[in-house]
Structure formats: structure tokens, C-alpha cells
Motif scaffolding. Structure first.
Motif, PDB file in Angstrom:
ATOM      1  N   GLN A 280       0.853  -1.191   0.000  1.00 19.24           N
ATOM      2  CA  GLN A 280       0.000   0.000   0.000  1.00 19.24           C
ATOM      3  C   GLN A 280       0.887   1.239   0.000  1.00 19.24           C
ATOM      4  OE1 GLN A 280      -3.298   0.343   2.947  1.00 19.24           O
ATOM      5  NE2 GLN A 280      -2.187   2.132   3.676  1.00 19.24           N
ATOM      6  N   PHE A 281       0.631   2.139  -0.939  1.00 18.54           N
ATOM      7  CA  PHE A 281       1.375   3.398  -0.999  1.00 18.54           C
ATOM      8  C   PHE A 281       0.389   4.552  -0.882  1.00 18.54           C
ATOM      9  CE2 PHE A 281       3.270   7.156  -2.645  1.00 18.54           C
ATOM     10  CZ  PHE A 281       4.632   7.035  -2.459  1.00 18.54           C
ATOM     11  N   VAL A 282       0.693   5.500   0.006  1.00 18.89           N
ATOM     12  CA  VAL A 282      -0.062   6.744   0.066  1.00 18.89           C
ATOM     13  C   VAL A 282       0.926   7.902   0.100  1.00 18.89           C
ATOM     14  CG1 VAL A 282      -2.091   5.766   1.200  1.00 18.89           C
ATOM     15  CG2 VAL A 282      -0.238   6.687   2.608  1.00 18.89           C
ATOM     16  N   GLY A 283       0.545   8.985  -0.515  1.00 19.35           N
ATOM     17  CA  GLY A 283       1.375  10.181  -0.512  1.00 19.35           C
ATOM     18  C   GLY A 283       0.519  11.387  -0.830  1.00 19.35           C
ATOM     19  N   SER A 284       1.099  12.549  -0.692  1.00 20.49           N
ATOM     20  CA  SER A 284       0.332  13.765  -0.970  1.00 20.49           C
ATOM     21  C   SER A 284       1.258  14.897  -1.377  1.00 20.49           C
ATOM     22  CB  SER A 284      -0.464  14.184   0.273  1.00 20.49           C
ATOM     23  OG  SER A 284      -1.190  15.371   0.036  1.00 20.49           O
ATOM     24  N   GLU A 285       0.919  15.507  -2.496  1.00 20.17           N
ATOM     25  CA  GLU A 285       1.613  16.711  -2.973  1.00 20.17           C
ATOM     26  C   GLU A 285       0.572  17.631  -3.596  1.00 20.17           C
ATOM     27  OE1 GLU A 285       5.377  17.998  -5.824  1.00 20.17           O
ATOM     28  OE2 GLU A 285       4.301  16.139  -6.232  1.00 20.17           O
ATOM     29  N   PRO A 286       0.325  18.789  -2.975  1.00 26.92           N
ATOM     30  CA  PRO A 286       0.891  19.274  -1.716  1.00 26.92           C
ATOM     31  C   PRO A 286       0.319  18.532  -0.513  1.00 26.92           C
ATOM     32  CG  PRO A 286      -0.774  20.790  -2.525  1.00 26.92           C
ATOM     33  CD  PRO A 286      -0.609  19.744  -3.587  1.00 26.92           C
ATOM     34  N   THR A 287       0.915  18.775   0.653  1.00 22.93           N
ATOM     35  CA  THR A 287       0.456  18.090   1.856  1.00 22.93           C
ATOM     36  C   THR A 287      -0.845  18.683   2.377  1.00 22.93           C
ATOM     37  OG1 THR A 287       1.769  19.546   3.286  1.00 22.93           O
ATOM     38  CG2 THR A 287       2.816  17.507   2.513  1.00 22.93           C
TER      39      THR A 287
ATOM     40  N   PHE B  28      18.448   8.505   4.008  1.00 27.35           N
ATOM     41  CA  PHE B  28      17.488   8.143   2.978  1.00 27.35           C
ATOM     42  C   PHE B  28      16.838   9.394   2.395  1.00 27.35           C
ATOM     43  CE2 PHE B  28      17.720   5.085   6.384  1.00 27.35           C
ATOM     44  CZ  PHE B  28      18.060   3.922   5.718  1.00 27.35           C
ATOM     45  N   ASP B  29      16.670   9.410   1.077  1.00 26.57           N
ATOM     46  CA  ASP B  29      15.918  10.491   0.459  1.00 26.57           C
ATOM     47  C   ASP B  29      14.640   9.971  -0.187  1.00 26.57           C
ATOM     48  OD1 ASP B  29      16.880   9.270  -1.810  1.00 26.57           O
ATOM     49  OD2 ASP B  29      18.100  10.959  -2.465  1.00 26.57           O
ATOM     50  N   ASP B  30      14.339   8.687   0.028  1.00 28.85           N
ATOM     51  CA  ASP B  30      13.058   8.125  -0.358  1.00 28.85           C
ATOM     52  C   ASP B  30      12.895   6.761   0.302  1.00 28.85           C
ATOM     53  OD1 ASP B  30      10.536   7.926  -1.594  1.00 28.85           O
ATOM     54  OD2 ASP B  30      11.270   8.922  -3.383  1.00 28.85           O
ATOM     55  N   LEU B  31      11.886   6.026  -0.108  1.00 28.09           N
ATOM     56  CA  LEU B  31      11.526   4.785   0.558  1.00 28.09           C
ATOM     57  C   LEU B  31      12.446   3.631   0.163  1.00 28.09           C
ATOM     58  CD1 LEU B  31       7.692   5.110  -0.056  1.00 28.09           C
ATOM     59  CD2 LEU B  31       8.956   5.782   2.007  1.00 28.09           C
ATOM     60  N   VAL B  32      12.689   2.729   1.115  1.00 25.33           N
ATOM     61  CA  VAL B  32      13.529   1.567   0.874  1.00 25.33           C
ATOM     62  C   VAL B  32      12.739   0.453   0.185  1.00 25.33           C
ATOM     63  CG1 VAL B  32      14.995  -0.185   1.958  1.00 25.33           C
ATOM     64  CG2 VAL B  32      14.910   2.132   2.898  1.00 25.33           C
ATOM     65  N   MET B  33      11.523   0.213   0.676  1.00 30.03           N
ATOM     66  CA  MET B  33      10.718  -0.896   0.168  1.00 30.03           C
ATOM     67  C   MET B  33       9.511  -0.372  -0.603  1.00 30.03           C
ATOM     68  SD  MET B  33      12.442  -3.523   1.028  1.00 30.03           S
ATOM     69  CE  MET B  33      11.308  -4.816   0.588  1.00 30.03           C
ATOM     70  N   GLY B  34       9.768   0.538  -1.513  1.00 35.24           N
ATOM     71  CA  GLY B  34       8.722   1.106  -2.343  1.00 35.24           C
ATOM     72  C   GLY B  34       8.427   0.238  -3.549  1.00 35.24           C
TER      73      GLY B  34
ATOM     74  N   HIS C 263       6.741  17.148   0.440  1.00 36.41           N
ATOM     75  CA  HIS C 263       5.510  16.391   0.342  1.00 36.41           C
ATOM     76  C   HIS C 263       5.763  14.995   0.876  1.00 36.41           C
ATOM     77  CE1 HIS C 263       7.308  14.930  -3.442  1.00 36.41           C
ATOM     78  NE2 HIS C 263       6.345  14.038  -3.546  1.00 36.41           N
ATOM     79  N   TYR C 264       4.702  14.187   1.006  1.00 39.19           N
ATOM     80  CA  TYR C 264       4.786  12.923   1.714  1.00 39.19           C
ATOM     81  C   TYR C 264       4.826  11.720   0.779  1.00 39.19           C
ATOM     82  CZ  TYR C 264       3.003  15.727   5.669  1.00 39.19           C
ATOM     83  OH  TYR C 264       2.818  16.668   6.639  1.00 39.19           O
ATOM     84  N   HIS C 265       5.668  10.760   1.157  1.00 34.10           N
ATOM     85  CA  HIS C 265       5.650   9.415   0.584  1.00 34.10           C
ATOM     86  C   HIS C 265       5.574   8.427   1.737  1.00 34.10           C
ATOM     87  CE1 HIS C 265       7.943  10.344  -3.463  1.00 34.10           C
ATOM     88  NE2 HIS C 265       6.775  10.940  -3.376  1.00 34.10           N
ATOM     89  N   SER C 266       4.749   7.414   1.613  1.00 34.85           N
ATOM     90  CA  SER C 266       4.688   6.397   2.660  1.00 34.85           C
ATOM     91  C   SER C 266       4.281   5.057   2.069  1.00 34.85           C
ATOM     92  CB  SER C 266       3.696   6.811   3.751  1.00 34.85           C
ATOM     93  OG  SER C 266       3.810   5.956   4.873  1.00 34.85           O
ATOM     94  N   VAL C 267       4.914   4.000   2.557  1.00 33.23           N
ATOM     95  CA  VAL C 267       4.591   2.659   2.103  1.00 33.23           C
ATOM     96  C   VAL C 267       4.321   1.776   3.316  1.00 33.23           C
ATOM     97  CG1 VAL C 267       6.977   1.747   2.033  1.00 33.23           C
ATOM     98  CG2 VAL C 267       5.234   0.818   0.490  1.00 33.23           C
ATOM     99  N   TYR C 268       3.341   0.912   3.177  1.00 33.23           N
ATOM    100  CA  TYR C 268       2.990  -0.070   4.205  1.00 33.23           C
ATOM    101  C   TYR C 268       3.012  -1.441   3.553  1.00 33.23           C
ATOM    102  CZ  TYR C 268      -0.615  -2.885   6.698  1.00 33.23           C
ATOM    103  OH  TYR C 268      -1.331  -3.878   7.302  1.00 33.23           O
TER     104      TYR C 268
END
Length: 381
Positions: A212-219, A260-266, A363-368
Motif C-alpha cells: 500500500q502506498f499513500v502520498g500527498s503533494e501538496p500536503t 534516505f531520500d526516499d523509501l527503501v521498500m517502495g 511532500h509525503y511518501h509512505s509505504v505499508y
């Protein structure tokens, strides 16, 4: 059902990606395990390589159950019934088409083409039927988050520049179904686009909502006079978890293998191999601090329908003392490259503030991910 190109197990597909509209490090890999090493795809944006390792996925994932599968099957069939033959060919895939199932990203679809049918190609009635599937499969907060993330792309379109004028809540989002919707046989609903990936795999009463990936630009932005913050729940809870640590605990939680400048397990990270665990064990936290960790996990797991989410949270809480929390780079809610991780026997969550190309802010990047249940699989092979 349509079969796309299949890659042999272990084969690697590399695609050259032009980054636009997202952050300067809007790639899907992080630094290597050496301190202060920056992402090779980062910097000022431009070209990058997203590697996807095609793997075979089994269907015996460690789901605690509770899925509302029958309701989802009904909603999916109702959506499919609105499509003509040509449209169905774009939507329906074999469940065994693992390469297509793995095709999700935080990049816009113009950069990483998605499988399925674009929402903008559907009629209003068909769009409502597709949305209804997600409303049944997800909790109210999860479905609302999807809607708000898509609104963020409307805002990017309004802002324009850096390629952002190509975004939109319909134009960049795709819907696909893998396998025949069934209460007894595995199938998958896939929905996503820029800054959103929902991979919902059902197998009887079992369900997986990861990757699952969620992010937002702009926040944060205004829509119809109302402030919209699509990823507020996750960002607030993750930073609250860190803020609850004392100085000694915070030091112990620091990830020292690299920055880190982004996700490891994206996207594209489907080998089933996760980094060595780092950070502070939750067993070293007070009861109040543990509640902050649990609350952070729930903002992700709670996107699933209520019964399945409750069972899933019970599983994660039973593993809490073996779960680690960590951070790298910065820890401020508005600092660039603030990176936070939750790493348990099953649960894996990453959150990062990354640079925006279309706004002057982060802005946000997130992975679950669930290490034992990604794609409804105990482990890719």
C-alpha cells in the motif's frame, strides 16, 4: 481475461523514468547502507531507473481473516457489469499475471504505465461503480483518504508547471481486477495512480491490503473552501510516535546504516527481502509510548474494512514487543528528508518528507507492507 507479458522468475525489468510533478527524489529506492550516501536517483530530479523484479506469488499469506469478501465480490461484479466487452478486456487479468499485479508506483502513470482502465475513460455511472468497490473494501477513513489524494492531483493540475498540469483525480488513476471475483478462490482488486496504490487480495475470508502506498503533494490545500490534508492521520501519528521518545530513546532509535531520500521498500521491491532490523525495540517503551506506536500502525492497517482491520491490529499488537521504531536524517514534521520506520515481524511502514518540484515545500511518501501477506502471499518466490 487478458494476459500481459510474463517475465521469468527472477528476471529484472528496467524502465527509464522521467520524473515530473513529484519530488526531486521521487524514485523508489533509498540510499545504500552507508552513512550520508544519497539516492542515485535523487538530486535535482530528471532521469532515474526503476527496477522491477518479477516474482512468482503464492496465495497462502498469513492473514488473520475477517474479510468482507462477499460484499466486495458483489461490488466488483456490479462494476464489471457496467463495462462493455472492450472495456472488460482492459480491466480483467489472470490472477497468475504476477508481473501486472506488481505494477504499481508513486510515479505518475505517464511515467510508469498502469494496468487496467483509466478512470477518465469511464462514464460517470461507471466511475461511481468503481468507487463503490473501494468504499466497500476500505474503511470510511481509507476511502476518504483515496478521494483526498486524488484531489491533491487536481490541485497539482491547478498549480501547473514541472509537468504537473497533466495530473487529475480521474486522468491518472486506474482500476484492474485479477482473477474471477469469488468467495472461495483468490482474486485481487488493484486501484491507484500518482501517490496512491491499493492492492487488495482476497482468498476466502483472508485479505491483504499490501503493498500500500499513500502520498500527498501538496500536503495541505484548499478544495471548495475546505482544507484538505490527505495523509494527515499518518503524518501526525508517525511524528507523534517520535516526539514521545526521551533523548536516550531517540538516540537508540536512530538508524545508523545510512540516510534516505526516499523509501527503501517502495515500488518494485518485491523480493521478500527486507533490510536488517534497526532502531529501538517497542519492548523498551512505556505503556503510553507503545500506544503511540500502535496508533501509528492503525492509521495504515485501519484503512481496511473494520472487522478485518481489527483482526489485523490484534496480530500486530501481539508482535509489538518484537517491533522496532527508527528514524534517519531529520525528525521534524516539516523538515526535508525526515524519515521514520516501523519494522516488526509482520508489519513494515516507512514515511518520509521528500522535496516537491511543484511547490516550495516538502511532500509525503509512505509505504505499508506486510512481510507475511504482501499480495496475499506468505513470501514472494
Amino acid at each position: 481475461m487478458r494476459k500481459n507479458l510474463a517475465l521469468a522468475t527472477g528476471a529484472v525489468l528496467s524502465a527509464t523514468l522521467v520524473v515530473s510533478g513529484c519530488g526531486s527524489s521521487d524514485s523508489t529506492s533509498s540510499s545504500s547502507p552507508s552513512a550520508q550516501q544519497s539516492n542515485s536517483q535523487g538530486g535535482s530530479g530528471g532521469m532515474g531507473m526503476q527496477q522491477v523484479t518479477a516474482v512468482n506469488l503464492n496465495t497462502d499469506g498469513a492473514s488473520p481473516g475477517g474479510a468482507n469478501t462477499a460484499a466486495v465480490v458483489t461490488a466488483v461484479k456490479a462494476f464489471l457489469a457496467t463495462l462493455d466487452d472492450t472495456e472488460r478486456k482492459k480491466v480483467e487479468y489472470d490472477f497468475s499475471d504476477n508481473k501486472s499485479r506488481q505494477t504499481w508506483s508513486n510515479f505518475p502513470a505517464t511515467t510508469v504505465p498502469r494496468e487496467g482502465i483509466e478512470m477518465s475513460a469511464l462514464t460517470t455511472a461507471q466511475q461511481k461503480a468503481a468507487d463503490a468497490v473501494l468504499q466497500v473494501a476500505l474503511s470510511p477513513s481509507g476511502a476518504q483518504e483515496d478521494a483526498d489524494i486524488r484531489k491533491a492531483d487536481n490541485e497539482l493540475n491547478r498549480l501547473g508547471g514541472q509537468g504537473a498540469d497533466g495530473f487529475g483525480s480521474l486522468k491518472d488513476y486506474y482500476f484492474a481486477v485479477y482473477g474471477t471475483p469469488s468467495t472461495t478462490q483468490p482474486f485481487m482488486v488493484q486501484f491507484g495512480g500518482h501517490h496512491l496504490a491499493r492492492n487488495l487480495t482476497y482468498n476466502g475470508d483472508k485479505v491483504s491490503q499490501t503493498p500500500q502506498f499513500v502520498g500527498s503533494e501538496p500536503t495541505s490545500f484548499k478544495s471548495d473552501g475546505t482544507t484538505v490534508e490527505p495523509v494527515k492521520a499518518e503524518s501526525t501519528a508517525m511524528f507523534a510516535m517520535l516526539a514521545g521518545l526521551d533523548a536516550k530513546q531517540k538516540k537508540a532509535a536512530e538508524i545508523t546504516s545510512g540516510t534516505f531520500d526516499d523509501l527503501v521498500m517502495g515500488p518494485g521491491k518485491d523480493s521478500g527481502t527486507f533490510p536488517a532490523s534497526e532502531g529501538l525495540l517497542a519492548s523498551q517503551l512505556t505503556a503510553a509510548q507503545k500506544k503511540l506506536v500502535t496508533a501509528a500502525i492503525k492509521t495504515y492497517a485501519g484503512d481496511l474494512n473494520d472487522t478485518a482491520a481489527a483482526k489485523l491490529m490484534a496480530k500486530y499488537e501481539s508482535e509489538l514487543d518484537k517491533t522496532r521504531i527508527g528514524w534517519s536524517n531529520n525528525t521534524g514534521p516539516t523538515d526535508e528528508n525526515s524519515y521514520i520506520r516501523i519494522d516488526g515481524p509482520s508489519v513494515w511502514i516507512e514515511f518520509i518528507n521528500t522535496r516537491s518540484q511543484s511547490t516550495p515545500n516538502i511532500h509525503y511518501h509512505s509505504v505499508y507492507r506486510d512481510k507475511t501477506n504482501d499480495y496475499g502471499s506468505s513470501k514472494p518466490k
